[in-house]
Design a protein around this motif. Structure first.
Motif, PDB file in Angstrom:
ATOM      1  N   ARG A 184      29.344  44.756  34.300  1.00  0.00           N
ATOM      2  CA  ARG A 184      27.720  44.153  33.255  1.00  0.00           C
ATOM      3  C   ARG A 184      27.071  43.615  34.120  1.00  0.00           C
ATOM      4  N   ARG A 185      25.461  43.775  33.234  1.00  0.00           N
ATOM      5  CA  ARG A 185      24.288  43.194  34.107  1.00  0.00           C
ATOM      6  C   ARG A 185      24.321  42.016  33.361  1.00  0.00           C
ATOM      7  N   ILE A 186      23.252  41.305  34.575  1.00  0.00           N
ATOM      8  CA  ILE A 186      22.874  39.663  34.357  1.00  0.00           C
ATOM      9  C   ILE A 186      21.448  39.145  34.624  1.00  0.00           C
ATOM     10  N   SER A 187      21.617  38.342  33.828  1.00  0.00           N
ATOM     11  CA  SER A 187      19.519  38.177  33.809  1.00  0.00           C
ATOM     12  C   SER A 187      20.168  36.506  34.591  1.00  0.00           C
ATOM     13  N   ALA A 188      19.407  37.002  35.550  1.00  0.00           N
ATOM     14  CA  ALA A 188      19.475  35.374  36.560  1.00  0.00           C
ATOM     15  C   ALA A 188      17.481  34.390  36.893  1.00  0.00           C
ATOM     16  N   LYS A 189      18.115  33.794  36.868  1.00  0.00           N
ATOM     17  CA  LYS A 189      16.233  32.946  37.775  1.00  0.00           C
ATOM     18  C   LYS A 189      16.687  31.903  38.033  1.00  0.00           C
ATOM     19  N   ILE A 244      26.186  31.607  41.228  1.00  0.00           N
ATOM     20  CA  ILE A 244      26.318  33.257  41.386  1.00  0.00           C
ATOM     21  C   ILE A 244      26.176  33.154  42.821  1.00  0.00           C
ATOM     22  N   ASP A 245      27.100  34.536  43.582  1.00  0.00           N
ATOM     23  CA  ASP A 245      26.493  34.643  44.976  1.00  0.00           C
ATOM     24  C   ASP A 245      25.993  35.868  44.921  1.00  0.00           C
ATOM     25  N   PHE A 246      24.402  35.821  45.742  1.00  0.00           N
ATOM     26  CA  PHE A 246      23.722  37.491  45.581  1.00  0.00           C
ATOM     27  C   PHE A 246      23.856  38.062  46.678  1.00  0.00           C
ATOM     28  N   ALA A 247      23.874  38.797  46.438  1.00  0.00           N
ATOM     29  CA  ALA A 247      23.810  40.259  47.751  1.00  0.00           C
ATOM     30  C   ALA A 247      22.519  39.703  48.181  1.00  0.00           C
ATOM     31  N   LEU A 248      21.784  40.561  49.630  1.00  0.00           N
ATOM     32  CA  LEU A 248      20.532  39.851  50.098  1.00  0.00           C
ATOM     33  C   LEU A 248      19.482  40.469  49.177  1.00  0.00           C
ATOM     34  N   ARG A 250      23.923  29.918  30.934  1.00  0.00           N
ATOM     35  CA  ARG A 250      24.041  29.225  31.689  1.00  0.00           C
ATOM     36  C   ARG A 250      23.986  28.524  32.311  1.00  0.00           C
ATOM     37  N   SER A 251      24.656  27.650  34.135  1.00  0.00           N
ATOM     38  CA  SER A 251      23.683  26.687  35.098  1.00  0.00           C
ATOM     39  C   SER A 251      24.612  26.673  35.842  1.00  0.00           C
ATOM     40  N   GLY A 252      24.075  26.797  37.168  1.00  0.00           N
ATOM     41  CA  GLY A 252      24.665  26.564  38.556  1.00  0.00           C
ATOM     42  C   GLY A 252      24.224  26.992  39.200  1.00  0.00           C
ATOM     43  N   ARG A 253      25.006  26.994  40.901  1.00  0.00           N
ATOM     44  CA  ARG A 253      23.818  27.098  41.965  1.00  0.00           C
ATOM     45  C   ARG A 253      24.195  28.626  42.670  1.00  0.00           C
ATOM     46  N   GLY A 254      22.468  29.106  42.950  1.00  0.00           N
ATOM     47  CA  GLY A 254      23.082  30.718  43.704  1.00  0.00           C
ATOM     48  C   GLY A 254      23.192  30.068  45.015  1.00  0.00           C
ATOM     49  N   THR A 255      24.097  31.481  45.301  1.00  0.00           N
ATOM     50  CA  THR A 255      24.310  31.013  46.860  1.00  0.00           C
ATOM     51  C   THR A 255      24.361  33.175  47.117  1.00  0.00           C
ATOM     52  N   ILE A 256      24.215  33.182  48.656  1.00  0.00           N
ATOM     53  CA  ILE A 256      23.949  34.731  48.807  1.00  0.00           C
ATOM     54  C   ILE A 256      25.465  34.922  49.737  1.00  0.00           C
ATOM     55  N   TYR A 257      25.380  36.249  50.084  1.00  0.00           N
ATOM     56  CA  TYR A 257      26.440  36.279  50.001  1.00  0.00           C
ATOM     57  C   TYR A 257      26.108  38.301  50.449  1.00  0.00           C
ATOM     58  N   TYR A 258      27.204  38.773  51.954  1.00  0.00           N
ATOM     59  CA  TYR A 258      26.798  39.973  52.374  1.00  0.00           C
ATOM     60  C   TYR A 258      28.260  41.335  52.688  1.00  0.00           C
ATOM     61  N   GLN A 259      28.030  41.953  52.026  1.00  0.00           N
ATOM     62  CA  GLN A 259      28.829  43.322  51.386  1.00  0.00           C
ATOM     63  C   GLN A 259      29.501  43.844  52.080  1.00  0.00           C
ATOM     64  N   MET A 260      28.951  43.884  53.652  1.00  0.00           N
ATOM     65  CA  MET A 260      29.279  44.441  55.101  1.00  0.00           C
ATOM     66  C   MET A 260      30.322  45.783  54.963  1.00  0.00           C
ATOM     67  N   GLY A 261      29.585  47.046  54.081  1.00  0.00           N
ATOM     68  CA  GLY A 261      30.481  47.591  53.703  1.00  0.00           C
ATOM     69  C   GLY A 261      32.000  47.303  53.634  1.00  0.00           C
ATOM     70  N   LEU A 277      20.022  27.876  39.503  1.00  0.00           N
ATOM     71  CA  LEU A 277      19.977  28.766  38.929  1.00  0.00           C
ATOM     72  C   LEU A 277      20.554  28.652  37.200  1.00  0.00           C
ATOM     73  N   SER A 278      19.182  29.073  36.331  1.00  0.00           N
ATOM     74  CA  SER A 278      20.658  29.081  34.844  1.00  0.00           C
ATOM     75  C   SER A 278      20.275  31.089  35.038  1.00  0.00           C
ATOM     76  N   TRP A 279      21.547  31.873  33.982  1.00  0.00           N
ATOM     77  CA  TRP A 279      21.702  32.697  34.058  1.00  0.00           C
ATOM     78  C   TRP A 279      22.202  33.315  32.471  1.00  0.00           C
ATOM     79  N   TYR A 280      22.565  34.189  32.368  1.00  0.00           N
ATOM     80  CA  TYR A 280      23.462  34.692  31.032  1.00  0.00           C
ATOM     81  C   TYR A 280      23.840  36.063  30.758  1.00  0.00           C
TER      82      TYR A 280
END
Length: 106
Positions: free
Chosen positions: A51-56, A80-84, A7-18, A101-104
């Motif tokens: 599930r675990r993902i390998s992201a590049k 994919i939205d990534f934690a910090l 898969r390919s796309g865009r990587g972005t960031i998000y915060y869990q904030m508790g 981003l590419s990932w699987y």
């Protein structure tokens, strides 16, 4: 559940904030977790939870392994939205933004 490869796309960031993610667990922002879009996360009992993902980051070649823990309601099919924690590892501590981003799924 289908096997996701290449898969390919865009990587972005998000915060869990508790708050608990859509998979039901509370994580810190430094944890290696991600949120996938609603096309994968179909409700609170999504088969992708845990599930675990390998992201590049395809712009710099950095790769991480992360765990699916939440839903990103605004993510497209390959995004994919990534934690910090993983965001910093993939972007060399860059300010919030977007990277290619590419990932699987492992």
């Amino acid at each position: 559940m289908s096997n996701i490869t290449g898969r390919s796309g865009r990587g972005t960031i998000y915060y869990q904030m508790g708050a608990a993610g859509s998979c039901g667990a509370v994580h810190g922002d430094g944890d290696y977790i991600v949120a996938l879009g609603p096309n994968y996360m179909k409700g609170p009992k999504s088969p992708y939870c845990g599930r675990r993902i390998s992201a590049k980051n395809t712009s710099n070649g950095k790769t991480v392994t992360v765990t699916v823990a939440d839903t990103c309601p605004t993510c497209g099919p390959g995004d994919i939205d990534f934690a910090l924690g993983p965001w910093n590892a993939l972007t060399n501590n860059a300010s919030p933004g977007v990277f290619p981003l590419s990932w699987y799924v492992l």
